[in-house]
Design a protein around this motif. Structure first.
Motif, PDB file in Angstrom:
ATOM      1  N   MET A 320      -5.540  -4.156   4.041  1.00  0.00           N
ATOM      2  CA  MET A 320      -5.763  -5.194   5.045  1.00  0.00           C
ATOM      3  C   MET A 320      -5.220  -4.699   6.379  1.00  0.00           C
ATOM      4  SD  MET A 320      -4.079  -9.021   5.195  1.00  0.00           S
ATOM      5  CE  MET A 320      -3.785  -9.811   6.785  1.00  0.00           C
ATOM      6  N   VAL A 321      -6.054  -4.757   7.410  1.00  0.00           N
ATOM      7  CA  VAL A 321      -5.619  -4.420   8.765  1.00  0.00           C
ATOM      8  C   VAL A 321      -5.979  -5.594   9.657  1.00  0.00           C
ATOM      9  CG1 VAL A 321      -5.813  -2.846  10.702  1.00  0.00           C
ATOM     10  CG2 VAL A 321      -5.964  -1.956   8.368  1.00  0.00           C
ATOM     11  N   ALA A 322      -4.965  -6.200  10.274  1.00  0.00           N
ATOM     12  CA  ALA A 322      -5.163  -7.369  11.120  1.00  0.00           C
ATOM     13  C   ALA A 322      -4.763  -7.050  12.551  1.00  0.00           C
ATOM     14  CB  ALA A 322      -4.351  -8.560  10.598  1.00  0.00           C
ATOM     15  N   CYS A 323      -5.444  -7.676  13.482  1.00  0.00           N
ATOM     16  CA  CYS A 323      -5.073  -7.549  14.893  1.00  0.00           C
ATOM     17  C   CYS A 323      -3.725  -8.217  15.122  1.00  0.00           C
ATOM     18  CB  CYS A 323      -6.150  -8.196  15.762  1.00  0.00           C
ATOM     19  SG  CYS A 323      -5.765  -8.174  17.532  1.00  0.00           S
ATOM     20  N   VAL A 324      -2.932  -7.645  16.025  1.00  0.00           N
ATOM     21  CA  VAL A 324      -1.628  -8.226  16.327  1.00  0.00           C
ATOM     22  C   VAL A 324      -1.758  -9.627  16.918  1.00  0.00           C
ATOM     23  CG1 VAL A 324      -0.429  -6.031  16.631  1.00  0.00           C
ATOM     24  CG2 VAL A 324      -1.656  -7.049  18.565  1.00  0.00           C
ATOM     25  N   ALA A 325      -2.965  -9.980  17.417  1.00  0.00           N
ATOM     26  CA  ALA A 325      -3.178 -11.307  17.987  1.00  0.00           C
ATOM     27  C   ALA A 325      -3.515 -12.355  16.932  1.00  0.00           C
ATOM     28  CB  ALA A 325      -4.295 -11.260  19.036  1.00  0.00           C
TER      29      ALA A 325
END
Length: 407
Positions: A320-325
């Motif tokens: 899982m890779v999520a945007c810091v926003a």
């Protein structure tokens, strides 16, 4: 004399193997098994057979500190499979400047223990000392991490210190290739893709007979690496339209080919290969903000992924890779998206990070092909759009799921 001769007869090789196997099989962990394998040639060969039949994947994490690796020590005391790949993501505290070498670590004695900008992390050197010499340590330092405990509880660490680890052993039906492209290699790959395709495999550490099913990319500079990343994704997709792609941009990469103190940009890749490997990837786009939106996408991932099985016993890992926003900034609370993943994939270790840009495509297998929706839809399209596929995203989350049969 006859009785004496019979008493001197040597035990049969089959019985000797059976006894040795029973003894070695009872050893508490892989470290003790490796020690026993040095006793003699017979024990070494028996230990190899035992290790081939062990395919347990292990995960662990610490969500409070990147200095405390007691949970890793505890895991090693009971780990029975020998890892060939150790994936690690840590929070980025301490990367503002590279501190002087840590004398207590005796870094000069760490053969091949290069960690680039990440040398100050004692955890990495502990892993290098504790893992088998042929176990590759790959990962990155990011703003936040997504982790799984040994009992498969998920956590999202967006602020503060923490790390997550995933240990993957050598598995018969799975091959994991890895590569790191520094600035010069990025140029060479770009030239090879356009004019010398026979050189691409060598640069990416991929064999001609590898059947690539999934590509996970870790970049460090979205501005300088975007063209090369898109070229890599298109190259793999041209060879396999159903390849899953995921990843994102970290603060610094962890890979044996990254030289200590190196601040230059580069792309690290993991390639999952095998004719029986199943892989899918999805993008949670910026306008999928509610729990129900995210769950609908992950339900489709689950349905498409499970439909590709034919009753085989499978193991899975997820990224899982999520945007810091996203995370708490979007949902107002922590752990929303990883918890939805865990709800639908209760036995799959999940590892990832919060990045400064996401890499991925919607790949749900032959039935849907590969698509890149521009906005959230309740059902992902069943046919590819004619518009150019986008591999780089912002304000999104990418999930990549990989499964493989085990004997």
């Amino acid at each position: 004399m006859a009785n004496e001769s019979e008493g001197n007869k040597r035990i049969s090789p089959l019985l000797e193997y059976g006894i040795t196997k029973a003894v070695l099989h009872c050893l508490p962990n892989i470290l003790e098994l490796n020690k026993a394998a040095t006793v003699c040639k017979s024990w070494n060969e028996t230990a190899k057979i035992i290790k081939k039949n062990r395919n347990q994947i292990y995960s662990t994490s610490n969500i409070d500190s990147y200095e405390d690796y007691s949970c890793v020590q505890e895991l090693l005391s009971c780990m029975r499979s020998q890892p060939c790949v150790c994936l690690v993501f840590l929070t980025h505290a301490g990367l503002a400047e590279i501190p002087p070498p840590l004398p207590e670590l005796k870094l000069d004695c760490h053969n091949g223990a290069h960690f680039g900008r990440c040398t100050e992390y004692r955890l990495l050197h502990y892993l290098r000392r504790s893992m088998p010499s042929d176990c590759i340590i790959v990962g990155g330092i990011a703003n936040g991490v997504v982790t799984s405990t040994p009992s498969l509880l998920t956590h999202e660490v967006e602020e503060g210190d923490g790390y997550g680890l995933l240990f993957i052993p050598e598995i018969q039906n799975l091959s994991i290739r890895n590569f790191h492209l520094d600035r010069q290699k990025m140029k060479n790959v770009g030239k090879a893709i356009t004019s010398q395709t026979e050189e691409v495999g060598r640069l990416l550490n991929i064999k001609d007979d590898d059947q690539v099913q999934c590509l996970v990319l870790l970049g460090t500079d979205a501005y300088k690496e975007s063209k090369c990343i898109e070229a890599l994704c298109r190259y793999f997709q041209d060879k396999n339209q159903n390849i899953a792609i995921g990843g994102g941009f970290v603060e610094a990469a962890i890979h044996p080919d990254v030289v200590d103190g190196d601040r230059e940009y580069g792309i690290t890749g993991l390639v999952f290969c095998g004719p029986r490997v199943k892989a899918n990837s999805v993008i949670v786009p910026p306008d999928a903000t509610s729990d129900s939106d995210i769950e609908r996408i992950l339900v489709q991932l689950k349905e498409k992924h499970l439909s590709s099985f034919s009753g085989e016993k499978m193991k899975s890992i997820g990224f899982m890779v999520a945007c810091v926003a996203r995370g708490t900034h979007l949902h107002g609370r922590s752990g929303v998206e990883s918890a939805i993943f865990r709800k639908h994939f209760p036995t799959t270790p999940l590892l990832g990070f919060f990045g400064n840009g996401e890499i991925g495509i919607n790949c749900l297998g032959p039935a849907s092909l590969t698509t890149a929706p521009q906005s959230f839809q309740s059902n992902l399209p069943s046919a590819p759009k004619k518009s150019r596929i986008t591999y780089l995203h912002s304000y999104a989350t990418t999930f990549t799921l990989i499964s493989f049969p085990v004997e």
